[in-house]
Motif scaffolding. Structure first.
Motif, PDB file in Angstrom:
ATOM      1  N   ILE A 199      -7.892  16.364  11.694  1.00 38.47           N
ATOM      2  CA  ILE A 199      -6.813  16.725  10.768  1.00 38.47           C
ATOM      3  C   ILE A 199      -6.057  17.889  11.394  1.00 38.47           C
ATOM      4  CG2 ILE A 199      -6.208  17.585   8.479  1.00 38.47           C
ATOM      5  CD1 ILE A 199      -8.809  16.382   7.428  1.00 38.47           C
ATOM      6  N   THR A 200      -4.739  17.813  11.366  1.00 39.25           N
ATOM      7  CA  THR A 200      -3.893  18.853  11.945  1.00 39.25           C
ATOM      8  C   THR A 200      -3.087  19.538  10.851  1.00 39.25           C
ATOM      9  OG1 THR A 200      -3.705  17.639  14.036  1.00 39.25           O
ATOM     10  CG2 THR A 200      -2.021  19.303  13.589  1.00 39.25           C
ATOM     11  N   CYS A 201      -3.081  20.868  10.873  1.00 32.75           N
ATOM     12  CA  CYS A 201      -2.260  21.665   9.964  1.00 32.75           C
ATOM     13  C   CYS A 201      -1.363  22.564  10.805  1.00 32.75           C
ATOM     14  CB  CYS A 201      -3.136  22.536   9.061  1.00 32.75           C
ATOM     15  SG  CYS A 201      -4.373  21.646   8.094  1.00 32.75           S
ATOM     16  N   GLU A 202      -0.041  22.525  10.564  1.00 33.73           N
ATOM     17  CA  GLU A 202       0.889  23.335  11.356  1.00 33.73           C
ATOM     18  C   GLU A 202       1.835  24.111  10.441  1.00 33.73           C
ATOM     19  OE1 GLU A 202       1.394  21.660  15.590  1.00 33.73           O
ATOM     20  OE2 GLU A 202       2.002  20.009  14.288  1.00 33.73           O
ATOM     21  N   SER A 203       2.149  25.325  10.878  1.00 33.25           N
ATOM     22  CA  SER A 203       2.980  26.202  10.053  1.00 33.25           C
ATOM     23  C   SER A 203       3.977  26.972  10.912  1.00 33.25           C
ATOM     24  CB  SER A 203       2.110  27.185   9.270  1.00 33.25           C
ATOM     25  OG  SER A 203       1.350  28.019  10.143  1.00 33.25           O
ATOM     26  N   LYS A 204       4.900  27.648  10.251  1.00 30.19           N
ATOM     27  CA  LYS A 204       5.975  28.385  10.918  1.00 30.19           C
ATOM     28  C   LYS A 204       5.432  29.565  11.725  1.00 30.19           C
ATOM     29  CE  LYS A 204       8.646  27.188   6.839  1.00 30.19           C
ATOM     30  NZ  LYS A 204       9.290  27.689   5.616  1.00 30.19           N
ATOM     31  N   LYS A 205       6.249  30.081  12.615  1.00 23.27           N
ATOM     32  CA  LYS A 205       5.808  31.018  13.646  1.00 23.27           C
ATOM     33  C   LYS A 205       5.010  32.195  13.108  1.00 23.27           C
ATOM     34  CE  LYS A 205       7.190  33.729  17.615  1.00 23.27           C
ATOM     35  NZ  LYS A 205       8.211  34.010  18.640  1.00 23.27           N
ATOM     36  N   TYR A 206       5.478  32.854  12.076  1.00 20.55           N
ATOM     37  CA  TYR A 206       4.817  34.070  11.613  1.00 20.55           C
ATOM     38  C   TYR A 206       3.959  33.835  10.375  1.00 20.55           C
ATOM     39  CZ  TYR A 206       7.814  36.335  15.036  1.00 20.55           C
ATOM     40  OH  TYR A 206       8.430  36.705  16.209  1.00 20.55           O
ATOM     41  N   GLU A 207       3.494  32.591  10.197  1.00 19.55           N
ATOM     42  CA  GLU A 207       2.677  32.245   9.029  1.00 19.55           C
ATOM     43  C   GLU A 207       1.404  31.507   9.451  1.00 19.55           C
ATOM     44  OE1 GLU A 207       5.298  30.147   6.377  1.00 19.55           O
ATOM     45  OE2 GLU A 207       6.468  31.940   5.922  1.00 19.55           O
ATOM     46  N   MET A 208       0.708  32.081  10.432  1.00 16.50           N
ATOM     47  CA  MET A 208      -0.542  31.485  10.914  1.00 16.50           C
ATOM     48  C   MET A 208      -1.532  31.276   9.780  1.00 16.50           C
ATOM     49  SD  MET A 208      -2.471  30.729  13.790  1.00 16.50           S
ATOM     50  CE  MET A 208      -3.073  29.289  12.933  1.00 16.50           C
ATOM     51  N   TYR A 209      -1.614  32.239   8.876  1.00 20.41           N
ATOM     52  CA  TYR A 209      -2.615  32.168   7.804  1.00 20.41           C
ATOM     53  C   TYR A 209      -2.430  30.950   6.911  1.00 20.41           C
ATOM     54  CZ  TYR A 209       1.166  34.269   5.019  1.00 20.41           C
ATOM     55  OH  TYR A 209       2.369  34.522   4.396  1.00 20.41           O
ATOM     56  N   LYS A 210      -1.216  30.431   6.802  1.00 20.70           N
ATOM     57  CA  LYS A 210      -0.988  29.275   5.928  1.00 20.70           C
ATOM     58  C   LYS A 210      -1.591  28.001   6.514  1.00 20.70           C
ATOM     59  CE  LYS A 210       3.086  31.001   3.481  1.00 20.70           C
ATOM     60  NZ  LYS A 210       4.486  30.756   3.074  1.00 20.70           N
ATOM     61  N   ALA A 211      -1.426  27.778   7.818  1.00 20.47           N
ATOM     62  CA  ALA A 211      -2.035  26.602   8.442  1.00 20.47           C
ATOM     63  C   ALA A 211      -3.553  26.680   8.352  1.00 20.47           C
ATOM     64  CB  ALA A 211      -1.594  26.482   9.893  1.00 20.47           C
ATOM     65  N   ILE A 212      -4.109  27.879   8.573  1.00 22.72           N
ATOM     66  CA  ILE A 212      -5.560  28.050   8.468  1.00 22.72           C
ATOM     67  C   ILE A 212      -6.014  27.819   7.032  1.00 22.72           C
ATOM     68  CG2 ILE A 212      -7.463  29.686   8.687  1.00 22.72           C
ATOM     69  CD1 ILE A 212      -5.961  31.020  10.971  1.00 22.72           C
ATOM     70  N   ALA A 213      -5.252  28.345   6.064  1.00 22.25           N
ATOM     71  CA  ALA A 213      -5.637  28.219   4.649  1.00 22.25           C
ATOM     72  C   ALA A 213      -5.766  26.764   4.229  1.00 22.25           C
ATOM     73  CB  ALA A 213      -4.620  28.944   3.770  1.00 22.25           C
ATOM     74  N   VAL A 214      -4.801  25.937   4.617  1.00 24.10           N
ATOM     75  CA  VAL A 214      -4.830  24.532   4.209  1.00 24.10           C
ATOM     76  C   VAL A 214      -5.951  23.783   4.924  1.00 24.10           C
ATOM     77  CG1 VAL A 214      -3.542  22.363   4.218  1.00 24.10           C
ATOM     78  CG2 VAL A 214      -2.399  24.486   3.559  1.00 24.10           C
ATOM     79  N   CYS A 215      -6.104  24.005   6.233  1.00 25.84           N
ATOM     80  CA  CYS A 215      -7.180  23.311   6.945  1.00 25.84           C
ATOM     81  C   CYS A 215      -8.554  23.810   6.495  1.00 25.84           C
ATOM     82  CB  CYS A 215      -7.000  23.473   8.457  1.00 25.84           C
ATOM     83  SG  CYS A 215      -6.221  22.026   9.250  1.00 25.84           S
ATOM     84  N   ASN A 216      -8.664  25.083   6.136  1.00 28.10           N
ATOM     85  CA  ASN A 216      -9.925  25.597   5.608  1.00 28.10           C
ATOM     86  C   ASN A 216     -10.268  24.910   4.286  1.00 28.10           C
ATOM     87  OD1 ASN A 216     -12.190  27.506   5.261  1.00 28.10           O
ATOM     88  ND2 ASN A 216     -10.923  28.299   3.595  1.00 28.10           N
ATOM     89  N   TYR A 217      -9.273  24.762   3.432  1.00 28.33           N
ATOM     90  CA  TYR A 217      -9.482  24.063   2.158  1.00 28.33           C
ATOM     91  C   TYR A 217      -9.930  22.623   2.401  1.00 28.33           C
ATOM     92  CZ  TYR A 217      -8.061  21.209  -1.857  1.00 28.33           C
ATOM     93  OH  TYR A 217      -8.023  20.283  -2.874  1.00 28.33           O
ATOM     94  N   LEU A 218      -9.279  21.928   3.331  1.00 34.09           N
ATOM     95  CA  LEU A 218      -9.642  20.533   3.621  1.00 34.09           C
ATOM     96  C   LEU A 218     -11.034  20.439   4.240  1.00 34.09           C
ATOM     97  CD1 LEU A 218      -6.229  19.235   5.022  1.00 34.09           C
ATOM     98  CD2 LEU A 218      -7.266  18.669   2.808  1.00 34.09           C
TER      99      LEU A 218
END
Length: 688
Positions: free
Chosen positions: A595-614
């Motif tokens: 599963i891949t989660c990708e987010s905007k340049k200065y929002e690393m925590y958002k991609a991690i947050a969603v993949c952590n939830y999954l």
């Protein structure tokens, strides 16, 4: 520009100095016609046909009939001078990155000590193997409780390294004394109730392109084992050690960072026994780091991605990786492939372990002008109901690197169901490109020009200081006094020494400036139009659905987690014509479905947050651990599985084996007899 006259055009005439067949300077015709000099681009960019250089079948080096030979000769002369000899592979970052500016600054900065993490309640496992498979936060809880010491944890990790390395080949440079010293210092602080960070006392591995002061950086070549770095250290290492983390060892890389092996041979996946680099020509160079995390030797290891070098080992080993946007991690004191594409990252089993290390490794450093301090929060505390999430089922992706395609398209609705259940605003699309903002005219013009971020941006700077510089000046490949005519193993280096030159250095820099400008002013706004997080099943950088080179340079955060393992030889998939890699061990033919989660340049925590939830929602125990570690290990020990494929340079240099260390000579001779022509991808071709 119709507003300019011939007098203005004449100011540029000196650049247009190529002579035509009649001996007349092209600049005269240029000024005379007040039009475009037809030879201007050809002369300034020096477009060179491959046939014009290095045409001799048995030469690793260039011939004097090249029209740009003076530039190459000057580069060689400089490196051979007393002062120029210090300008080597890792020094590119010191000057090169200043050539392309970051125009889009972070909206805010979060101090590292402002981010806190919740420690779980955990009891010490009964076995060392189980301790090593704990998450970073579980290890930290045991350390603070006094149920485990850092010296003890480090010793357990070193024992695991000693157990598995002879077969899996993950160790390139030992840091044992340093590791034990840092662990002992951490224990003093634990005993005093002093906690500097949430990574204090926890071991990690360092890819052997990153400098550790006082230790060798070998870049995958035994010819470079005397390269002790006394004057520099990667900020990723410095920042982690300052936070109390334990640098356990430097992990194996293929020679000059693309391939499946270093001088000792293949690095293996503990999931399926295939290449830890990824199947076929995926060539993810963070091979030792990937194997170490797969085996449980460390919970976190440094990787770096130009094209595949974090994502390919992640899927090959069935582990998690985070690849922050360019500039989030400093690239100072690190050997790079491409100034505008290389992104340091991390491997882990559970994504929050990566997140905790990320918090302390992130940040700017003086030697990397593109590095930035960035905002960050604890991803586990994010409220996903406030997020917008885009979703695409691209399970059948055929993009590179290989083996990301699965026969599960339309069968992974549990991922979409989980996203909807999070309360997020979820939008489903057929193609990832649908989520990008409208392309401005600048982007369209750049694409139509033909200068659309192709291989030159990733390879020409690589050639000047690596292929040409290392192969010729350091390794002396093809020379009478060389140790070997070329690399030891097929797969030690995928970089063809004849493919990396097409322009002069001045032309490359001009291209680089233009590329950076378009990335910052055209692609960056297109990426800013993305949802908070895009979730899919494909490769990094939106699966290449837009200009991948521009996406990397503009900035995107990529996270890949394994959801499940599936058996490529299961009879249920007999009719499926997708990836069934030939390098897997016959008894462990399993691949990871990512599963891949990708987010905007200065929002690393958002991609991690969603993949952590999954990962917590869909994966039992919050992480996958290979069930085949001991099966693969035994097959490697007995020789039942062996992918080592040596070059036979005897026709070029009959005594080439005499320069190898004795153990390596024996290993090569055995593999020549056993594997050539008998093992997948091991043929009799000569590297010419």
């Amino acid at each position: 520009d119709p507003s300019k006259d011939c007098a203005w055009a004449s100011l540029w005439a000196p650049r247009c100095d190529a002579k035509g067949e009649d001996g007349v300077l092209a600049s005269e015709a240029c000024v005379e016609s007040c039009g475009t000099c037809e030879t201007f681009g050809q002369n300034w960019m020096e477009l060179v046909d491959i046939a014009e250089y290095d045409g001799a079948a048995d030469s690793f080096h260039f011939q004097d009939n090249s029209i740009w030979i003076q530039d190459v000769r000057g580069s060689r002369n400089f490196r051979m001078s007393a002062s120029g000899g210090h300008y080597n592979y890792r020094n590119k970052v010191l000057m090169g990155l200043a050539q392309t500016r970051i125009l889009n600054e972070p909206p805010s900065v979060t101090p590292k000590d402002a981010v806190s993490f919740a420690l779980p309640v955990v009891e010490r496992p009964a076995t060392d193997e189980a301790i090593l498979m704990l998450s970073v936060l579980e290890m930290q809880a045991l350390l603070r409780q006094g149920d485990l010491t850092s010296v003890e944890l480090t010793t357990i990790a070193l024992d695991a390294l000693a157990k598995y390395d002879p077969e899996f080949n993950m160790l390139e440079v030992a840091l044992t004394d340093l590791a034990m010293d840092v662990a002992a210092a951490a224990d003093v602080k634990f005993a005093a109730g002093e906690y500097d960070s949430y990574i204090q006392g926890i071991p990690f591995a360092i890819k052997d392109t990153y400098d550790v002061k006082g230790y060798v950086t070998a870049y995958g070549s035994f010819e470079f084992l005397d390269n002790v770095i006394d004057d520099a250290e990667s900020p990723l290492v410095t920042y982690a050690v300052e936070a109390g983390a334990v640098p356990l060892f430097k992990s194996t890389v293929p020679q000059l960072t693309w391939g499946t092996a270093n001088w000792n041979g293949t690095v293996y996946s503990c999931l399926n026994g295939g290449y830890a680099a990824g199947t076929g020509n995926s060539g993810g160079s963070s091979i030792g780091s990937g194997a170490a995390v797969c085996l449980g030797v460390v919970p976190v290891a440094i990787c770096e991605q130009t094209g595949s070098s974090c994502q390919a080992p992640a899927i090959a080993n069935g582990i998690t990786t985070i690849i922050p946007a360019l500039g989030t991690f400093s690239r100072e004191a690190n050997g790079l492939y491409s100034m505008d594409s290389d992104r340091p990252g991390l491997f882990c089993r559970d994504v929050m372990s990566c997140a905790v290390f990320f918090n302390y490794m992130r940040g700017t450093s003086p030697g990397d002008p593109q590095s930035r301090d960035v905002p960050f929060v604890n991803p586990a505390m994010e409220d996903l109901s406030t997020y917008s999430i885009g979703f695409v089922d691209n399970s059948d992706t055929s993009a590179w690197p290989l083996a990301w395609d699965t026969p599960l398209k339309g069968q992974r609705g549990n991922v979409l169901d989980a996203l909807v259940a999070s309360g997020a605003n979820v939008t489903v699309a057929d193609d990832l490109a649908e989520f990008l903002g409208e392309a401005p005219q600048l982007y369209t013009d750049f694409q139509n020009s033909g200068m659309n971020g192709g291989g030159s941006f990733q390879s020409f700077d690589w050639y000047y200081l690596n292929v040409e510089g290392f192969f010729e000046s350091v390794f002396k490949y093809g020379a009478d006094d060389s140790v070997s005519y070329g690399p030891v193993w097929q797969g030690q280096n995928f970089n063809n020494h004849k493919r990396h030159v097409g322009a002069a250095a001045t032309a490359y820099l001009d291209d680089l400036w233009l590329h950076g400008y378009v990335a910052e002013t055209a692609m960056y706004p297109m990426l800013e139009a993305l949802p908070d997080v895009v979730v899919h099943f494909g490769q990094s950088e939106l699966q290449g659905r837009s200009d991948t080179s521009l996406v990397k340079r503009a900035g995107i955060n990529s996270v890949h987690i394994p959801e499940l393992y599936w058996n490529t030889t299961d009879e249920a998939f007999d009719e499926w014509g997708g990836s069934k890699p030939a390098d897997y061990y016959a008894k462990t033919t399993v691949s990871a479905a990512m599963i891949t989660c990708e987010s905007k340049k200065y929002e690393m925590y958002k991609a991690i947050a969603v993949c952590n939830y999954l990962q917590e929602t869909l994966v039992e125990g919050g992480k996958l651990v290979s069930p085949y570690i001991e099966v693969v290990h035994e097959a490697l020990k007995t020789g039942d599985h062996d992918l080592d494929c040596p070059y036979d340079w005897s026709l070029k240099k009959p005594d080439y084996l005499d320069g190898y260390p004795e153990y390596l000579r024996a290993k090569v001779e055995n593999a020549l007899e056993k594997n050539v022509g008998n093992v997948a991808f091991c043929d009799t071709a000569i590297y010419d």
